[in-house]
Design a protein around this motif. Structure first.
Motif, mmCIF file in Angstrom:
data_model
loop_
_atom_site.group_PDB
_atom_site.id
_atom_site.type_symbol
_atom_site.label_atom_id
_atom_site.label_comp_id
_atom_site.label_asym_id
_atom_site.label_seq_id
_atom_site.Cartn_x
_atom_site.Cartn_y
_atom_site.Cartn_z
ATOM 1 N N THR A 90 23.232 22.471 21.675
ATOM 2 C CA THR A 90 22.093 21.873 22.341
ATOM 3 C C THR A 90 20.957 22.757 22.441
ATOM 4 O OG1 THR A 90 23.291 22.261 24.351
ATOM 5 C CG2 THR A 90 23.911 20.058 23.342
ATOM 6 N N ASP A 91 21.059 24.011 22.246
ATOM 7 C CA ASP A 91 20.103 24.957 22.702
ATOM 8 C C ASP A 91 18.979 24.751 21.740
ATOM 9 O OD1 ASP A 91 21.365 25.554 24.953
ATOM 10 O OD2 ASP A 91 22.357 27.461 23.793
ATOM 11 N N GLN A 92 19.285 24.325 20.499
ATOM 12 C CA GLN A 92 18.221 24.288 19.300
ATOM 13 C C GLN A 92 17.234 23.065 19.459
ATOM 14 O OE1 GLN A 92 17.708 26.572 17.261
ATOM 15 N NE2 GLN A 92 19.703 27.449 16.783
ATOM 16 N N GLN A 93 15.945 23.359 19.734
ATOM 17 C CA GLN A 93 15.075 22.331 20.089
ATOM 18 C C GLN A 93 14.076 21.963 19.005
ATOM 19 O OE1 GLN A 93 14.728 20.825 22.990
ATOM 20 N NE2 GLN A 93 16.598 22.055 23.624
ATOM 21 N N PRO A 94 13.918 20.640 18.660
ATOM 22 C CA PRO A 94 12.676 20.350 17.514
ATOM 23 C C PRO A 94 11.591 21.204 17.561
ATOM 24 C CG PRO A 94 13.572 18.423 18.791
ATOM 25 C CD PRO A 94 13.984 19.694 19.620
ATOM 26 N N VAL A 95 11.054 21.412 16.399
ATOM 27 C CA VAL A 95 9.862 22.431 16.103
ATOM 28 C C VAL A 95 8.621 21.531 15.396
ATOM 29 C CG1 VAL A 95 8.651 24.470 15.187
ATOM 30 C CG2 VAL A 95 11.139 24.431 16.006
ATOM 31 N N PRO A 96 7.623 21.065 16.227
ATOM 32 C CA PRO A 96 6.759 20.104 15.596
ATOM 33 C C PRO A 96 5.945 20.851 14.510
ATOM 34 C CG PRO A 96 6.134 21.022 17.836
ATOM 35 C CD PRO A 96 7.202 21.397 17.583
ATOM 36 N N LEU A 97 5.415 19.909 13.689
ATOM 37 C CA LEU A 97 4.710 20.419 12.473
ATOM 38 C C LEU A 97 3.306 19.891 12.651
ATOM 39 C CD1 LEU A 97 7.254 19.865 9.711
ATOM 40 C CD2 LEU A 97 6.170 21.991 10.607
ATOM 41 N N ALA A 98 2.222 20.553 12.171
ATOM 42 C CA ALA A 98 1.003 20.035 12.653
ATOM 43 C C ALA A 98 0.457 19.096 11.992
ATOM 44 C CB ALA A 98 -0.054 21.465 12.455
ATOM 45 N N TYR A 99 0.901 19.064 10.311
ATOM 46 C CA TYR A 99 0.406 18.170 9.448
ATOM 47 C C TYR A 99 1.744 17.341 8.750
ATOM 48 C CZ TYR A 99 -3.623 21.223 9.718
ATOM 49 O OH TYR A 99 -4.669 21.842 10.205
ATOM 50 N N PRO A 100 1.509 16.048 8.373
ATOM 51 C CA PRO A 100 2.556 15.272 7.885
ATOM 52 C C PRO A 100 2.776 16.153 6.421
ATOM 53 C CG PRO A 100 0.357 14.081 7.445
ATOM 54 C CD PRO A 100 0.155 15.444 8.536
ATOM 55 N N GLY A 101 4.066 15.769 5.889
ATOM 56 C CA GLY A 101 4.272 16.235 4.704
ATOM 57 C C GLY A 101 5.970 16.093 4.238
ATOM 58 N N ARG A 102 6.283 16.857 3.597
ATOM 59 C CA ARG A 102 7.571 16.445 3.086
ATOM 60 C C ARG A 102 8.381 17.874 2.975
ATOM 61 N NH1 ARG A 102 9.425 11.867 0.522
ATOM 62 N NH2 ARG A 102 7.958 10.229 0.019
ATOM 63 N N PRO A 103 9.816 18.081 2.960
ATOM 64 C CA PRO A 103 10.280 19.255 2.849
ATOM 65 C C PRO A 103 10.461 19.452 1.153
ATOM 66 C CG PRO A 103 11.630 17.485 3.404
ATOM 67 C CD PRO A 103 10.343 17.034 3.641
ATOM 68 N N ARG B 16 0.703 -1.308 -0.001
ATOM 69 C CA ARG B 16 -0.065 0.010 -0.120
ATOM 70 C C ARG B 16 0.914 1.347 0.122
ATOM 71 N NH1 ARG B 16 -3.302 -2.534 4.350
ATOM 72 N NH2 ARG B 16 -2.295 -1.099 5.890
ATOM 73 N N LEU B 17 2.051 0.966 -0.055
ATOM 74 C CA LEU B 17 2.969 2.347 0.021
ATOM 75 C C LEU B 17 3.177 2.951 -1.317
ATOM 76 C CD1 LEU B 17 4.419 3.769 2.257
ATOM 77 C CD2 LEU B 17 6.542 2.552 1.814
ATOM 78 N N LYS B 18 2.400 4.047 -1.818
ATOM 79 C CA LYS B 18 2.464 4.749 -3.047
ATOM 80 C C LYS B 18 3.047 6.103 -2.880
ATOM 81 C CE LYS B 18 0.852 1.109 -4.888
ATOM 82 N NZ LYS B 18 1.775 0.077 -5.705
ATOM 83 N N GLU B 19 3.038 6.820 -3.790
ATOM 84 C CA GLU B 19 3.607 8.176 -3.880
ATOM 85 C C GLU B 19 3.034 9.122 -2.758
ATOM 86 O OE1 GLU B 19 4.655 9.986 -7.461
ATOM 87 O OE2 GLU B 19 5.866 8.228 -8.173
ATOM 88 N N ASP B 20 1.691 8.838 -2.527
ATOM 89 C CA ASP B 20 1.007 9.808 -1.626
ATOM 90 C C ASP B 20 0.961 8.963 -0.294
ATOM 91 O OD1 ASP B 20 -0.802 7.868 -2.556
ATOM 92 O OD2 ASP B 20 -2.526 9.132 -2.959
ATOM 93 N N ALA B 21 1.380 8.125 0.066
ATOM 94 C CA ALA B 21 0.988 7.466 1.198
ATOM 95 C C ALA B 21 1.867 8.297 2.436
ATOM 96 C CB ALA B 21 1.707 5.889 1.053
ATOM 97 N N LEU B 22 2.739 8.768 2.241
ATOM 98 C CA LEU B 22 3.454 9.539 3.312
ATOM 99 C C LEU B 22 2.482 10.536 4.148
ATOM 100 C CD1 LEU B 22 6.202 9.050 4.549
ATOM 101 C CD2 LEU B 22 7.003 11.312 3.368
ATOM 102 N N ALA B 23 1.786 11.161 3.011
ATOM 103 C CA ALA B 23 0.623 12.199 3.853
ATOM 104 C C ALA B 23 -0.277 11.339 4.274
ATOM 105 C CB ALA B 23 0.179 13.081 2.863
ATOM 106 N N ASN B 24 -0.732 10.493 3.647
ATOM 107 C CA ASN B 24 -2.063 9.669 4.305
ATOM 108 C C ASN B 24 -1.628 8.858 5.496
ATOM 109 O OD1 ASN B 24 -3.471 10.749 2.107
ATOM 110 N ND2 ASN B 24 -2.930 8.844 0.712
#
Length: 682
Positions: A518-531, A492-500
């Motif tokens: 070590t001062d830089q903290q991760p910044v969460p994203l609200a939705y899945p996606g790709r850079p 089931r892993l197709k090109e649009d699967a990463l978002a789904n």
């Protein structure tokens, strides 16, 4: 009757003078010829050693550059002919008991001097042609020309010395074996001439550089102005512009021969660096992503803090000249000639692997200081992670077939030594990457970081994407990896699967992952996606669910991460507020819909579009065209492809190309001139 006891008559001074002058002249000629022979021999040895060293440092530079007999081969044949004449005389003619007529010696000398002179001319002309082709002094050939001249002088002088043997007594020949002042002076003069001939090529094709004093950098404007502050026109016949990028003090034009800074208030040139050589791309020449706004970024490498600009000049099949410039002042920090030894990394379609941090420049395995170009060590050889399960992987490292463009930038203090990215179908669509990171101060302290989210499926830009030292990672790499494996096994892993799949992601700092900050903290994203891999932006765009294709001439984005304030901005919020660097990076410049299909002569205005396709700014022909340019143009000024924006300190620059069209009777348009126009908006 003669008196036998009378003393013999003594020669008078008048009878001795001609003989003494004749001997003196013979001695002078002898000394000069011996000096030429000694100096020519030393010059030949010196130039030959230098040519050998240059050939060793520049493999492949002496290879054939076309079909047929090249000048290098022809020169070798001529020198071989001269050597044959000398050997014939030395081994056969001279040992013979029969007298050696003067004309035999002169003929032998001419048969040596003429071929060697022709060889010198051929090699010198060939050096000049090859040097003009690359715009830099071509190695080896000039040294070989001096070798040919030295051989000709040495052998010819030796042959002419035999003309002086007939009138000398053994005692005089013995005395003349000791070098005279004339012999020494001629030898030194010959060596000096040879040294000057060897040094002269290095002083040709020199760069021209102008610099300015450092000033305090201005901030990047927050909004898009609707007034034209200035215009700077680059004529195609004068300076072929690769594109415009943002530096630390304003826009920077990357040209066909170097770079120049533009004043953000007037558009005038502040600093510049040019040389006869042509700037070259750092990655594959056929990379379709190196167009428009990204063309300049493919011809220049910026450190993550944008303080240093590096341009590349091809210097032959195995050489590349890298020049590092201060983006504030234009100061040349260093010039480094890189010699590649091994497989043909410098082929027509690729170049060396290059990566920069704020502190170092890495060329393949060589590490240089970004400050002065001094050698700091070599990268360690690392083993890439194994490809797990039934998946296939793309590898990006020093031995990769492809030059990995996103690796132009590492972190501010972190190097990317390699990456392995999985893909699960024939399309090569990557879903997971594992990086090998190391601090640039200690490249041996490597660490593996898994769960990096790759960019879109474009072959030219796939793999991890890094902007200002930040990239995108799955928030829980272990869970994400298990989910991707399960989806792959079930087909089931197709090109649009990463978002789904709804796998949470976050923006992370490479310096934080490597432990250098070590001062830089991760910044969460609200939705899945790709850079989104876009070398022309200073922010990191995250693709939305419509991650395949484009809408309104630019990619569909869901969020934009701004490294300056380490904040994530939803695309709808940016469009509504119409402010900030992230907003400016989302804008696209294109042809208005009402002029599409009218031909080049009708394309005289530009639209700046928001991500949703609405018009943020409309610029008429009169707004962005100087009346003086219209009057000076012998024809119609029109645009011939979409432009782009460059948010830079002090100004937002609009860049577009235009042409002067000459109308024909048959209605066709001919380009009579091409121009790149930079417009300052405020």
């Amino acid at each position: 009757m003669a008196n036998d006891d009378a003393p013999l008559s003594q020669p008078t001074p008048e009878s001795q003078s001609p003989r003494r002058n004749r001997v003196r002249n013979q001695t002078r000629r002898d000394s000069i010829l011996r000096g030429l022979r000694a100096g020519g021999l030393l010059a030949t040895a010196m130039a030959g050693a230098w040519a050998w060293w240059q050939a060793w440092r520049n493999p492949g530079m002496l290879g054939p550059h076309g079909s047929g007999l090249d000048p290098l081969s022809l020169s070798f044949i001529l020198l071989l002919a001269a050597a044959t004449v000398w050997a014939f005389y030395a081994c056969i003619v001279e040992p013979a008991d029969s007298p050696r007529p003067r004309r035999t010696l002169l003929l032998a000398a001419l048969l040596v001097l003429i071929p060697s002179t022709i060889a010198v001319v051929l090699l010198g002309r060939y050096w000049w042609q090859r040097s003009q082709a690359i715009g830099l002094p071509y190695p080896v050939l000039s040294q070989l020309a001096v070798v040919s001249a030295g051989i000709g002088v040495t052998v010819t002088a030796g042959l002419l010395l035999h003309l002086e043997r007939g009138s000398r007594t053994p005692s005089k020949q013995l005395l003349r074996r000791r070098p005279t002042r004339t012999t020494t002076a001629v030898a030194v003069l010959t060596i000096a001439v040879a040294t000057a001939a060897l040094a002269l090529p290095a002083n040709t094709f020199q760069p021209r550089s102008t610099q300015v004093t450092a000033t305090e950098a201005e901030p990047i404007p927050e909004i898009l102005g609707n007034h034209v502050l200035w215009q700077h026109v680059f004529n195609g016949d004068e300076t072929d512009v690769r594109g415009i990028i943002s530096g630390t003090a304003g826009p920077i034009a990357i040209t066909n021969h170097g770079a120049q800074g533009l004043d953000p208030h007037t558009g005038e040139t502040t600093w510049s660096y040019t040389r006869p050589a042509h700037t070259s791309v750092f990655n594959r020449m056929y990379d379709t992503s190196c167009q428009g706004a990204e063309q300049a970024a493919c011809h220049a490498v910026l450190t993550p803090d944008r303080s240093t600009l590096i341009v590349r000049y091809d210097a032959g099949p195995s050489n590349a000249l890298l020049v590092a410039l201060d983006t504030m002042t234009g100061e040349v920090r260093f010039e480094h000639m890189y010699h590649f030894v091994g497989d043909n990394r410098f082929s027509w379609d690729r170049g060396p692997n290059v990566q920069v941090t704020d502190n170092v420049l890495v060329i393949d395995q060589e590490i240089l200081s970004i400050t002065d170009g001094s050698h700091m060590g070599s990268l360690p050889r690392t083993d890439l992670p194994d490809c797990p399960g039934d998946s296939s992987c793309s590898n990006y490292d020093l031995d990769s077939e492809w030059v990995f463009s996103p690796f132009f930038q590492g972190g501010h203090s972190t190097l990317i030594l390699g990456a392995t990215c999985r893909y699960y179908d024939a399309s090569g669509f990557e879903t997971w990457c594992e990086l090998i990171l190391a601090p640039d101060s200690d490249p041996a302290a490597t660490m593996n970081v898994s769960g990096i989210v790759p960019s879109d499926s474009s072959i030219a830009t796939r793999g991890p994407t890094v902007v200002d030292g930040w990239t995108v990672r799955y928030r829980d790499p272990e869970v994400a990896g298990q989910e991707l494996d399960r989806e792959q096994k079930q087909g089931r892993l197709k090109e649009d699967a990463l978002a789904n799949l709804d796998l949470p992601i976050e923006v992370v700092s490479l310096d934080a992952l490597s432990g250098t900050d070590t001062d830089q903290q991760p910044v969460p994203l609200a939705y899945p996606g790709r850079p989104m891999a876009n070398r022309a932006t200073r922010t990191l765009g995250i693709s939305g669910t419509e991650n395949v294709g484009e809408r309104y001439q630019h990619p569909v984005l869901s969020d934009v991460f701004n490294p300056v304030d380490a904040q994530v901005y939803p695309i709808e919020e940016l469009t509504e507020q119409a402010t900030g660097l992230g907003y400016l990076d989302t804008l696209a410049v294109t042809q208005p819909n009402d002029v599409r299909g009218t031909g080049l002569s009708g394309w005289k205005s530009l639209d700046v579009l928001n991500p949703d396709g609405s018009v943020a700014l409309h610029l008429d022909y009169e707004d962005i065209t100087d009346p003086a340019d219209i009057a000076a143009a012998d024809g119609t000024l029109a645009y011939y492809h979409d432009g782009y924006l460059v948010p830079a300190p002090g100004v937002v620059a609009l860049v577009y190309d235009r042409a002067v069209l000459q109308d024909n009777d048959d209605g066709a348009n001919n380009f009579t001139a091409r121009q790149t126009v930079v417009v300052g908006l405020g």
